[in-house]
Scaffold this active site. Sequence first.
Site, PDB file in Angstrom:
ATOM      1  CE  LYS A   1     -33.491  24.046 -50.398  1.00  0.00           C
ATOM      2  NZ  LYS A   1     -34.020  24.980 -49.390  1.00  0.00           N
TER       3      LYS A   1
HETATM    4  N1  GLU Z   1     -34.532  24.147 -45.813  1.00  0.00           N
HETATM    5  C1  GLU Z   1     -34.739  25.284 -44.983  1.00  0.00           C
HETATM    6  C2  GLU Z   1     -34.854  26.546 -45.819  1.00  0.00           C
HETATM    7  O1  GLU Z   1     -35.172  26.499 -46.982  1.00  0.00           O
HETATM    8  C3  GLU Z   1     -33.719  25.377 -43.851  1.00  0.00           C
HETATM    9  C4  GLU Z   1     -32.291  25.515 -44.273  1.00  0.00           C
HETATM   10  C5  GLU Z   1     -31.300  25.414 -43.122  1.00  0.00           C
HETATM   11  O2  GLU Z   1     -31.720  25.388 -41.988  1.00  0.00           O
HETATM   12  O3  GLU Z   1     -30.111  25.353 -43.420  1.00  0.00           O
HETATM   13  O4  GLU Z   1     -34.687  27.634 -45.336  1.00  0.00           O
END
Ligand code: GLU
Length: 419
Positions: A105
Amino acid sequence: MKHDSVFDMALEQLETTAKRIKLNPDIHRVLQSCEKELTVACPVVMNDGRIEVFEGYRVQHSSARGPCKGGIRFHESVTVDEMKALAMWMTWKCAVVNIPFGGAKGGVRVDVTKLEKDEIRRLTRRFTVNIMPIIGPRHDIPAPDVNTNAETMGWIMDTVSMYQGATVLDIVTGKSTDLGGSLGRREATGRGVMLSTLELLKRLHIEPENVTAAIQGFGNVGSVGADLLHKEGCRIIAVSDVTGGYYNSNGLPIRHMIEHAKTTKFHTLDGFTAPGVSKISNEELLQLDVDILVPAAMEKQITDKNADKVKAKAVIEGANGPTTPEAGRILHKKGITVVPDILANSGGVVVSYFEWVQSIQSFFWDVEAVNKNLKRVLVKAFADVWDLATREKLTMRDAATQIAVQRVAMAMEERGIFP
Ligand code: GLU
């Protein structure tokens, strides 16, 4: 245990699972830390000539099952602690739906409402260059999250491509379809929320036509989730965003609200009115007497302070970490089913996986193929979690975490610890 730190909340969930499944303590110790945590300072020349410095992060929790995967958020509450928790949850999310990714993240601490678009673009490009040493199509693939979207991903893709001297499609997912993005990606998280809700309703023997729902958050997840649930026949009686809550016991005009949000500066429901619609507070929304409550905004919305007042039959977590562990226990005692974030909002990363595959192959699917495969993956993951929860009398969160931790632990055991 009280959780001021979101990462402590994630650690407690891991510990509960580790104890129950008697996880090898060595593996547990490795999983308690993140593989990489990068903190960067991003100086940006603002439109008035001043230089502002924004702090950003990219955290990789585990690459045991594949390249790290996870979004990038722009929000004033971003901290490294929050990124670590969200990265760990991405590891479990990818594992529970069984896609070959680890968890990551990233984010920048910034109030985007105070920046002009070209300032946000310069910030995005500077942040990208700062995290470039650790991201890559085989290492770590960013995607949209809170306050970032296809346009942001386009800027990241272009920045990396300029350095490589060639267009690198597989560096991010959630790109626009003009830039090699996948059809259905923008709607995928909301579609996953709808699919998980339908899977749950089937097992509770409730017809969607008889269901009322309240949705906290009207961003990419909440608005698409509301629209798709509405199309399945559910009555959406309340939604909220940063401008407050909107309520109509006969059902809200969701399409009309989506169109309204497109016309406001920050895509909020600011100024929305319609006959029969009254304003309520965010807290009131969480306490409505509905069948389905979908928190699709930020972390720690359902806490030990308000969990007792939740009247919904089920909570479908569209957001990451909206329910604290204490609140989870209260909901469980009250007999409220919680479909956990790592399952309920996994639609986004599942279609990100499809996008990555399409980008690598430069071969693109039609939207029917995307949605069909998304449904196949989610229906299977939901059944795995539901069956384990029923068999071992666990909450769905405990069952989902157990499946995920076991898969990650298996990969770690088979790979061994380097060197
Ligand atoms: N931000 C989204 C999540 O929390 C998508 C993450 C992604 O597609 O890599 O799942």
